[in-house]
Design a protein around this motif. Structure first.
Motif, PDB file in Angstrom:
ATOM      1  N   VAL A  56     -40.876  17.540 -27.049  1.00 41.24           N
ATOM      2  CA  VAL A  56     -39.772  18.410 -26.690  1.00 41.24           C
ATOM      3  C   VAL A  56     -39.980  18.846 -25.254  1.00 41.24           C
ATOM      4  CG1 VAL A  56     -38.549  20.544 -27.268  1.00 41.24           C
ATOM      5  CG2 VAL A  56     -39.624  19.186 -29.071  1.00 41.24           C
ATOM      6  N   ASP A  57     -38.927  18.750 -24.509  1.00 39.21           N
ATOM      7  CA  ASP A  57     -39.028  19.166 -23.110  1.00 39.21           C
ATOM      8  C   ASP A  57     -39.370  20.648 -23.029  1.00 39.21           C
ATOM      9  OD1 ASP A  57     -36.252  17.104 -22.020  1.00 39.21           O
ATOM     10  OD2 ASP A  57     -38.401  16.656 -22.240  1.00 39.21           O
ATOM     11  N   LYS A  58     -40.020  20.939 -21.976  1.00 42.61           N
ATOM     12  CA  LYS A  58     -40.430  22.321 -21.766  1.00 42.61           C
ATOM     13  C   LYS A  58     -39.225  23.268 -21.745  1.00 42.61           C
ATOM     14  CE  LYS A  58     -43.869  25.094 -20.906  1.00 42.61           C
ATOM     15  NZ  LYS A  58     -44.863  25.330 -21.915  1.00 42.61           N
ATOM     16  N   GLU A  59     -38.114  22.790 -21.196  1.00 41.70           N
ATOM     17  CA  GLU A  59     -36.927  23.641 -21.156  1.00 41.70           C
ATOM     18  C   GLU A  59     -36.412  23.947 -22.552  1.00 41.70           C
ATOM     19  OE1 GLU A  59     -35.304  21.795 -16.948  1.00 41.70           O
ATOM     20  OE2 GLU A  59     -33.960  21.969 -18.645  1.00 41.70           O
ATOM     21  N   LEU A  60     -36.460  22.969 -23.412  1.00 38.57           N
ATOM     22  CA  LEU A  60     -36.021  23.223 -24.783  1.00 38.57           C
ATOM     23  C   LEU A  60     -36.954  24.194 -25.473  1.00 38.57           C
ATOM     24  CD1 LEU A  60     -34.881  19.677 -25.922  1.00 38.57           C
ATOM     25  CD2 LEU A  60     -33.466  21.669 -25.480  1.00 38.57           C
ATOM     26  N   ASP A  61     -38.251  24.068 -25.204  1.00 35.26           N
ATOM     27  CA  ASP A  61     -39.191  25.037 -25.764  1.00 35.26           C
ATOM     28  C   ASP A  61     -38.827  26.443 -25.310  1.00 35.26           C
ATOM     29  OD1 ASP A  61     -40.672  23.218 -27.196  1.00 35.26           O
ATOM     30  OD2 ASP A  61     -42.161  22.916 -25.603  1.00 35.26           O
ATOM     31  N   ASN A  62     -38.551  26.572 -23.999  1.00 32.97           N
ATOM     32  CA  ASN A  62     -38.196  27.896 -23.477  1.00 32.97           C
ATOM     33  C   ASN A  62     -36.889  28.392 -24.081  1.00 32.97           C
ATOM     34  OD1 ASN A  62     -40.482  27.904 -21.878  1.00 32.97           O
ATOM     35  ND2 ASN A  62     -39.422  27.046 -20.100  1.00 32.97           N
ATOM     36  N   LEU A  63     -35.936  27.508 -24.254  1.00 38.97           N
ATOM     37  CA  LEU A  63     -34.648  27.879 -24.835  1.00 38.97           C
ATOM     38  C   LEU A  63     -34.822  28.419 -26.247  1.00 38.97           C
ATOM     39  CD1 LEU A  63     -31.528  27.905 -24.574  1.00 38.97           C
ATOM     40  CD2 LEU A  63     -31.573  25.613 -25.529  1.00 38.97           C
ATOM     41  N   PHE A  64     -35.639  27.739 -27.008  1.00 37.39           N
ATOM     42  CA  PHE A  64     -35.851  28.199 -28.381  1.00 37.39           C
ATOM     43  C   PHE A  64     -36.636  29.499 -28.409  1.00 37.39           C
ATOM     44  CE2 PHE A  64     -35.423  23.546 -29.655  1.00 37.39           C
ATOM     45  CZ  PHE A  64     -34.099  23.705 -30.049  1.00 37.39           C
ATOM     46  N   GLU A  65     -37.549  29.681 -27.442  1.00 36.02           N
ATOM     47  CA  GLU A  65     -38.309  30.938 -27.398  1.00 36.02           C
ATOM     48  C   GLU A  65     -37.405  32.108 -27.031  1.00 36.02           C
ATOM     49  OE1 GLU A  65     -41.611  30.438 -24.780  1.00 36.02           O
ATOM     50  OE2 GLU A  65     -42.608  28.991 -26.085  1.00 36.02           O
ATOM     51  N   ASP A  66     -36.457  31.859 -26.117  1.00 35.43           N
ATOM     52  CA  ASP A  66     -35.553  32.930 -25.695  1.00 35.43           C
ATOM     53  C   ASP A  66     -34.582  33.326 -26.793  1.00 35.43           C
ATOM     54  OD1 ASP A  66     -36.757  32.882 -23.248  1.00 35.43           O
ATOM     55  OD2 ASP A  66     -35.182  31.686 -22.264  1.00 35.43           O
ATOM     56  N   LYS A  67     -34.205  32.377 -27.602  1.00 36.39           N
ATOM     57  CA  LYS A  67     -33.190  32.668 -28.623  1.00 36.39           C
ATOM     58  C   LYS A  67     -33.831  32.605 -30.002  1.00 36.39           C
ATOM     59  CE  LYS A  67     -29.476  31.441 -25.744  1.00 36.39           C
ATOM     60  NZ  LYS A  67     -28.069  31.387 -25.676  1.00 36.39           N
ATOM     61  N   GLU A  68     -34.752  33.493 -30.224  1.00 40.27           N
ATOM     62  CA  GLU A  68     -35.397  33.534 -31.529  1.00 40.27           C
ATOM     63  C   GLU A  68     -34.374  33.896 -32.595  1.00 40.27           C
ATOM     64  OE1 GLU A  68     -38.849  35.954 -31.572  1.00 40.27           O
ATOM     65  OE2 GLU A  68     -39.694  34.989 -29.816  1.00 40.27           O
ATOM     66  N   GLY A  69     -34.526  33.348 -33.703  1.00 41.98           N
ATOM     67  CA  GLY A  69     -33.606  33.606 -34.801  1.00 41.98           C
ATOM     68  C   GLY A  69     -32.332  32.801 -34.723  1.00 41.98           C
ATOM     69  N   ILE A  70     -32.284  31.821 -33.804  1.00 42.86           N
ATOM     70  CA  ILE A  70     -31.094  30.982 -33.692  1.00 42.86           C
ATOM     71  C   ILE A  70     -30.882  30.126 -34.949  1.00 42.86           C
ATOM     72  CG2 ILE A  70     -32.179  29.000 -32.551  1.00 42.86           C
ATOM     73  CD1 ILE A  70     -29.681  28.794 -30.812  1.00 42.86           C
ATOM     74  N   PHE A  71     -31.956  29.799 -35.568  1.00 40.36           N
ATOM     75  CA  PHE A  71     -31.826  28.989 -36.786  1.00 40.36           C
ATOM     76  C   PHE A  71     -32.007  29.853 -37.980  1.00 40.36           C
ATOM     77  CE2 PHE A  71     -33.060  25.818 -33.560  1.00 40.36           C
ATOM     78  CZ  PHE A  71     -31.972  24.977 -33.670  1.00 40.36           C
TER      79      PHE A  71
END
Length: 71
Positions: A56-71
């Protein structure tokens, strides 16, 4: 006394060749190829191992970290 060691007559040569041909044809081997009446069964024991790596690209990791609870 008659000498029999003279040259061969044509009929003698033909007879010898004929008998030789018969003797050679009698000794000819025969090979027969025939399909089997039953199906051929092959049993294989194969172990397949695989490994899947997901990067997973680092940007996607950051995106998921920023939007916790998205899933």
């Amino acid at each position: 006394m008659k000498n029999h060691s003279g040259p061969l007559k044509l009929t003698q040569v033909a007879t010898i060749l004929f008998l030789g041909a018969i003797a050679l044809s009698a000794c000819t081997p025969t090979v027969a190829v025939q399909a089997p009446s039953e199906p051929i069964t092959v049993n294989l024991n194969v172990k397949i191992e695989h490994e899947i790596r997901v990067k997973v690209d680092k940007e996607l990791d950051n995106l998921f970290e920023d939007k916790e609870g998205i899933f």
